[in-house]
Design an enzyme around this catalytic site. Structure first.
Site, mmCIF file in Angstrom:
data_model
loop_
_atom_site.group_PDB
_atom_site.id
_atom_site.type_symbol
_atom_site.label_atom_id
_atom_site.label_comp_id
_atom_site.label_asym_id
_atom_site.label_seq_id
_atom_site.Cartn_x
_atom_site.Cartn_y
_atom_site.Cartn_z
ATOM 1 C CB SER A 258 -18.872 15.719 -35.419
ATOM 2 O OG SER A 258 -18.952 14.981 -34.238
ATOM 3 C CG ASP A 355 -13.545 9.932 -32.985
ATOM 4 O OD1 ASP A 355 -13.953 10.276 -31.862
ATOM 5 O OD2 ASP A 355 -14.102 10.294 -34.037
ATOM 6 C CG HIS A 383 -14.443 13.819 -32.723
ATOM 7 N ND1 HIS A 383 -15.063 12.824 -33.444
ATOM 8 C CD2 HIS A 383 -15.251 14.904 -32.821
ATOM 9 C CE1 HIS A 383 -16.196 13.282 -33.934
ATOM 10 N NE2 HIS A 383 -16.329 14.548 -33.582
#
Length: 420
Positions: A258, A355, A383
Site C-alpha cells: 500500500s 483501487d 486496493h
C-alpha cells in the site's frame, strides 16, 4: 491523470460514497466482519468472537464519523486487557503455546483500537501496549521473531537513532550458507506488529525477513515531512544487512504494501545497486497527491478518513488542507525527477485496477518514465488486488531467488486460526 480526457480511471466512482462510512455498524457489517471471521487484514492474529463485545458497545453507542478517537479507542481496552490476562496466566502455568496465542489475540484488539493511526492519547497508548503483547506472542513461537534496533547511522540530528524492525532468520543460515532476505515495507495503518504475519511463511522456504514501518508511521525514525529522509533510512538499513553474515546481500528484495509502495518505488531508484528486486503493491507516486483525488477519498474504499490519515502520516498533523495544497509539489516522484532516474532496480508494480485508495493511474505514469519496469494489474479488484496479487508477487519472488516451493502452502500460513 492517465486515463483518456485527463480523467482518473475510476473517475465515475469518485462521487459515490461507500456504505461503511455511514456508521461503525455499517463498517463492521459491510467491510470488517468477513475478514475478522477469516483472521486476515486488518484482523491478523484476531478472531471475530474476540471483537464481539467491542462491536456491540460501539454499535449501541452509535459511533460514526467523525470519530472522537480517544472515546473510540477506549472501548477496545477492556477486551484487550482480558485477553492479555489469559495470556499471562497461561505463561505463568508454563502453557507457552496458549500464552503466545492470547498475547497475539490481545495485540489484534489493541491494533484496531489505534487504527488507522495513533492520533490521540488513548490510541498512542494502544500502540504502546499492542507492541508489548505482540512481540511477547511472536517471541514464544517455535521460531521466535526478534525485535532488532538497527543503528540509524545516516540520520540527521532531528531523526531517531535506531530503526526498530522485526527480524526472522531460517535455521541453518550462516556465513557459509547465507540466505535471501525479503524486506517488508509496511503501509499507512498496518505496522510491523501486523505485517509480521508474513514472516513464518518466508522462513519455511528459506528466506529471512525484516519488517519495518515507513516514515510517519509506527516507530519509524525518519522525518515524516522530509522527502529525502527515506534515502537516509534505507542506507542505514542496507549497511546493517551488509554486516549480517547470515544474509546474502546480493539477494535482497523489498515487498512494500500500500502506502509503502511509494517508498518502494523511490528506493528502487535511489538504491538500485543494493537490491535484487522490488515489489510495489498498491502504491502511488504522483496522482495519489492530486487535490481532486484527496478531496474524494474520505468517502471511498478506505474504512476511515484517508486524506486526514495521510496528512498526519506526512507530517501535517490535522492541517489536511495544507497537505492537499502542498503534497504534490513536495512528494511527487515525478516532480522531483525520481521516475526519470536512469538507474532502477528490477521493479514490479502490482495493483487492482479499481483501487479507490491510490489511483492505478500512478502505475501507468511510472511505466512511461525512466527505466523499463514490470507490471501486473488485477482487473476489476480494488486496493492491492488481493488475494490474486499475493500469488503473482510470491511467484515473482520465488523466481527471483531461485526458490521452488508451493505458494499455496505459504499462503496458508496467513489466516489466523485460534487453537484455544
Amino acid at each position: 491523470m492517465a486515463a483518456p480526457g485527463g480523467k482518473f480511471f475510476i473517475q465515475e466512482k469518485l462521487k459515490t460514497p461507500a456504505k461503511h462510512h455511514e456508521s461503525y455498524e455499517q463498517l463492521w457489517e459491510t467491510k470488517w466482519k468477513k475478514p475478522a471471521e477469516m483472521g486476515v487484514y486488518p484482523f491478523m492474529f484476531g478472531t471475530a468472537s474476540d471483537f464481539d463485545p467491542v462491536v456491540k458497545e460501539l454499535v449501541s453507542k452509535n459511533f460514526k464519523e467523525p470519530y472522537n478517537w480517544d472515546e473510540y479507542a477506549k472501548v477496545y481496552f477492556p477486551q484487550a486487557e482480558h485477553l492479555k490476562s489469559i495470556a499471562e496466566a497461561a505463561e505463568k502455568a508454563g502453557e507457552k503455546e496458549k500464552a503466545s496465542e492470547y498475547y497475539l489475540r490481545s495485540s489484534a484488539i489493541y491494533r484496531i483500537s489505534r487504527f488507522p493511526a495513533p492520533r490521540s492519547d488513548v490510541q498512542r497508548e494502544a500502540w504502546k501496549l499492542g507492541k508489548e503483547v505482540c512481540i511477547k506472542g511472536l517471541g514464544m513461537r517455535p521460531h521466535p521473531v526478534k525485535e532488532v534496533m538497527i543503528p540509524h547511522v545516516h540520520r540527521k540530528e532531528d531523526e531517531g537513532e535506531h530503526i526498530p524492525v522485526y527480524h526472522l532468520v531460517p535455521e541453518g543460515a550462516s556465513k557459509d550458507k547465507p540466505v535471501p532476505t525479503v524486506i517488508i515495507f509496511t503501509g499507512l495503518d498496518g505496522y510491523r506488529t501486523e505485517l509480521s504475519v508474513w514472516m513464518e511463511g518466508w522462513r519455511r522456504v528459506g528466506v529471512a525477513t525484516i519488517v519495518l514501518e515507513i516514515p510517519g508511521t509506527g516507530d519509524c525514525p525518519a522525518a515524516a515531512s522530509d522527502p529525502t529522509s527515506p534515502d537516509r533510512l534505507y542506507s542505514s538499513l542496507f549497511d546493517w544487512i551488509d554486516s549480517q553474515q547470515s544474509l546474502d546481500n546480493k539477494k535482497t528484495a523489498i515487498w512494500a504494501f500500500s502506502t509503502g509502495g511509494y517508498y518502494a518505488m523511490r528506493v528502487a531508484h535511489t538504491h538500485a545497486n543494493r537490491l535484487a528486486g522490488v515489489v510495489a503493491l498498491g502504491g502511488g507516486c504522483h496522482y495519489m497527491f492530486e487535490k481532486e483525488w484527496l478531496d474524494n477519498v474520505n468517502h471511498l474504499e478506505y474504512p476511515f478518513d484517508l486524506a486526514n490519515t495521510l496528512a498526519y502520516k506526512w507530517g501535517y498533523g490535522d492541517d489536511v488542507e495544507a497537505f492537499k495544497k502542498e503534497a504534490m509539489d513536495k512528494f511527487s516522484l515525478l516532480n522531483d525527477g525520481t521516475l526519470d532516474t536512469p538507474e532502477c532496480a528490477r521493479l514490479l508494480l502490482v495493483n487492482g485496477t479499481e483501487d479507490e485508495i491510490f489511483p492505478i493511474d500512478d502505475y501507468y505514469l511510472a511505466l512511461q518514465h525512466g527505466a523499463p519496469k514490470e507490471a501486473r494489474f488485477v482487473t476489476g479488484i480494488k486496493h492491492m488486488g488481493e488475494p490474486a496479487s499475493f500469488f503473482i508477487i510470491i511467484k515473482w519472488l520465488y523466481k527471483l531467488f531461485g526458490i521452488e516451493a508451493d505458494i499455496v502452502k505459504q499462503m496458508q500460513t496467513l489466516p489466523f486460526k485460534p487453537k484455544y
